[in-house]
Enzyme design. Structure first.
Site, PDB file in Angstrom:
ATOM      1  N   LYS A 172       0.832  -1.211   0.000  1.00  0.00           N
ATOM      2  CA  LYS A 172       0.000   0.000   0.000  1.00  0.00           C
ATOM      3  C   LYS A 172       0.868   1.264   0.000  1.00  0.00           C
ATOM      4  O   LYS A 172       0.569   2.236  -0.699  1.00  0.00           O
ATOM      5  CB  LYS A 172      -0.924  -0.027   1.231  1.00  0.00           C
ATOM      6  N   LYS A 240       0.112  11.639   5.699  1.00  0.00           N
ATOM      7  CA  LYS A 240       0.475  10.530   6.599  1.00  0.00           C
ATOM      8  C   LYS A 240       1.105   9.384   5.804  1.00  0.00           C
ATOM      9  O   LYS A 240       2.126   8.826   6.203  1.00  0.00           O
ATOM     10  CB  LYS A 240      -0.784  10.031   7.314  1.00  0.00           C
TER      11      LYS A 240
HETATM   12  P1  NAD Z   1     -12.174   8.876   7.785  1.00  0.00           P
HETATM   13  O1  NAD Z   1     -11.466   9.907   8.578  1.00  0.00           O
HETATM   14  O2  NAD Z   1     -13.286   9.265   6.883  1.00  0.00           O
HETATM   15  O3  NAD Z   1     -12.739   7.720   8.765  1.00  0.00           O
HETATM   16  C1  NAD Z   1     -12.076   7.282   9.910  1.00  0.00           C
HETATM   17  C2  NAD Z   1     -13.160   6.868  10.903  1.00  0.00           C
HETATM   18  O4  NAD Z   1     -12.517   6.304  12.053  1.00  0.00           O
HETATM   19  C3  NAD Z   1     -14.013   8.040  11.398  1.00  0.00           C
HETATM   20  O5  NAD Z   1     -15.383   7.719  11.248  1.00  0.00           O
HETATM   21  C4  NAD Z   1     -13.616   8.172  12.868  1.00  0.00           C
HETATM   22  O6  NAD Z   1     -14.680   8.616  13.702  1.00  0.00           O
HETATM   23  C5  NAD Z   1     -13.226   6.746  13.185  1.00  0.00           C
HETATM   24  N1  NAD Z   1     -12.342   6.621  14.349  1.00  0.00           N
HETATM   25  C6  NAD Z   1     -11.189   7.272  14.609  1.00  0.00           C
HETATM   26  N2  NAD Z   1     -10.657   6.848  15.771  1.00  0.00           N
HETATM   27  C7  NAD Z   1     -11.514   5.902  16.249  1.00  0.00           C
HETATM   28  C8  NAD Z   1     -11.528   5.090  17.419  1.00  0.00           C
HETATM   29  N3  NAD Z   1     -10.567   5.182  18.331  1.00  0.00           N
HETATM   30  N4  NAD Z   1     -12.555   4.231  17.581  1.00  0.00           N
HETATM   31  C9  NAD Z   1     -13.546   4.144  16.659  1.00  0.00           C
HETATM   32  N5  NAD Z   1     -13.592   4.897  15.547  1.00  0.00           N
HETATM   33  C10 NAD Z   1     -12.580   5.759  15.347  1.00  0.00           C
HETATM   34  O7  NAD Z   1     -11.015   8.127   6.962  1.00  0.00           O
HETATM   35  P2  NAD Z   1     -11.187   7.253   5.633  1.00  0.00           P
HETATM   36  O8  NAD Z   1     -11.008   8.138   4.446  1.00  0.00           O
HETATM   37  O9  NAD Z   1     -12.396   6.392   5.750  1.00  0.00           O
HETATM   38  O10 NAD Z   1      -9.852   6.360   5.723  1.00  0.00           O
HETATM   39  C11 NAD Z   1      -9.739   5.280   6.634  1.00  0.00           C
HETATM   40  C12 NAD Z   1      -8.408   4.575   6.349  1.00  0.00           C
HETATM   41  O11 NAD Z   1      -8.399   4.083   5.003  1.00  0.00           O
HETATM   42  C13 NAD Z   1      -7.182   5.478   6.482  1.00  0.00           C
HETATM   43  O12 NAD Z   1      -6.112   4.744   7.011  1.00  0.00           O
HETATM   44  C14 NAD Z   1      -6.901   5.899   5.054  1.00  0.00           C
HETATM   45  O13 NAD Z   1      -5.539   6.264   4.855  1.00  0.00           O
HETATM   46  C15 NAD Z   1      -7.288   4.644   4.300  1.00  0.00           C
HETATM   47  N6  NAD Z   1      -7.727   4.832   2.906  1.00  0.00           N
HETATM   48  C16 NAD Z   1      -8.542   5.864   2.568  1.00  0.00           C
HETATM   49  C17 NAD Z   1      -8.966   6.008   1.240  1.00  0.00           C
HETATM   50  C18 NAD Z   1      -9.867   7.140   0.798  1.00  0.00           C
HETATM   51  O14 NAD Z   1     -10.011   7.337  -0.427  1.00  0.00           O
HETATM   52  N7  NAD Z   1     -10.500   7.872   1.697  1.00  0.00           N
HETATM   53  C19 NAD Z   1      -8.545   5.074   0.267  1.00  0.00           C
HETATM   54  C20 NAD Z   1      -7.741   4.005   0.676  1.00  0.00           C
HETATM   55  C21 NAD Z   1      -7.330   3.891   1.989  1.00  0.00           C
END
Ligand code: NAD
Length: 301
Positions: A172, A240
């Protein structure tokens, strides 16, 4: 199966829904955001009061969280999931984190509990459509056993086993370093073309039909060129990921000048207040330096 799903953000919400809507599994969910949980409860999930409650009795527990410290807290912290998992159950992290993160979690897992790092690629659109690429690290037999569930999240032929725990995260970080660095180079190249009086829409068509085409540029059609910087994939998460990649290279003794320049660009973008915009907004640094926005003309056909 009984599924626990923790972290229902832009990615996790869709991924959880796709598992749930198969009708084959029961699901307990937890997120710090009540609203994020309620959306899943409306679809038939049960709201839990803590990560541990979501994980208790589950066959598979998924997490989709912002970064390494969140995963370590949810997996190993006071109300963490790992302690509540029974032998035979599997913990699968779908977040983008360092390879060491899930290696640390795996070292703390009780006998018979399997841990997989399984980051995803394909954006929010891919999460919603259920056709992400999944890159898993961990026990091969466990991966094969739970693949039917992973296939509800990703496109079956893009649900890949990459090696031992941590190998998924390595894949990744390689992928995201390429995509996020490309975003910086695209900004420079397009600003040069625009300064030399060629229309941005023409530049886009030419490059997409030529050897400079990329997935990063394809996304510009609906982001940079359309003036839409709503995330999707937040720039703070992109920053990040680049930092995780440069840290990994440093720990391996691998020189990477370009990647470290990219890291500085995303650091500058965070300082400029762009963290909550789409990761493609890194281009705004170059736009501000050159005084020209890279946008489709208003009278475009
Ligand atoms: P986001 O910020 O939209 O969602 C993260 C969620 O985690 C939020 O709903 C938050 O409330 C929750 N959260 C945080 N700490 C928590 C805890 N201690 N307990 C419970 N819930 C908690 O982020 P995202 O865009 O959905 O990305 C999530 C992961 O996937 C990240 O690591 C990101 O790098 C990766 N990712 C994102 C994408 C994208 O296009 N957005 C694509 C591939 C990978």
């Amino acid at each position: 199966m009984k599924i626990g799903f923790i972290g229902l953000g832009r990615m996790g919400g869709h991924m959880a829904r796709n598992v749930l809507s198969s009708g084959e599994h029961e699901m307990r969910v937890f997120d710090l955001s009540r609203a994020a949980m309620e959306a899943l409860v409306e679809d038939g999930a049960i709201a839990a009061a803590s990560p541990r409650e979501a994980a208790t009795g589950a066959d598979i527990v998924f997490t989709s969280l912002p970064g390494p410290s969140d995963v370590l807290e949810v997996a190993l912290g006071e109300a963490g999931v790992l302690d509540s998992l029974e032998p035979g159950s599997v913990y699968v992290d779908l977040s983008t984190v360092s390879p060491q993160t899930l290696q640390t979690v795996a070292e703390s897992a009780a006998r018979g509990v399997q841990v997989l790092d399984c980051p995803v690629s394909g954006g929010v659109a891919g999460a919603e459509a259920g056709n992400l690429c999944l890159m898993a690290g961990g026990d091969r037999e466990t991966f094969d056993r739970i693949k039917p569930v992973l296939d509800l999240i990703g496109e079956p032929e893009k649900v890949l086993h990459c090696g031992d725990v941590g190998a998924g995260s390595v894949c990744k970080l390689v992928n995201n370093l390429i995509g996020l660095s490309t975003g910086v180079v695209l900004g420079e190249a397009f600003s040069m073309g625009i300064a030399a009086k060629v229309d941005p829409g023409v530049l886009f068509q030419v490059v997409m039909g030529s050897s400079g085409a990329s997935a990063a540029l394809a996304q510009w059609d609906e982001s940079v060129l359309a003036g839409n910087f709503e995330p999707g994939f937040a720039l703070s998460l992109g920053a990040k990921d680049v930092r995780l990649a440069t840290d990994l290279a440093r720990s391996l003794g691998i020189p990477m000048e370009m990647a470290n320049l990219t890291d500085q660009k995303y650091t500058e973008a965070l300082r400029a207040g762009l963290g909550d915009e789409a990761s493609a907004a890194v281009v705004k640094l170059q736009e501000r330096r050159t005084g020209a926005e890279i946008r489709y003309a208003d009278d475009r056909e």
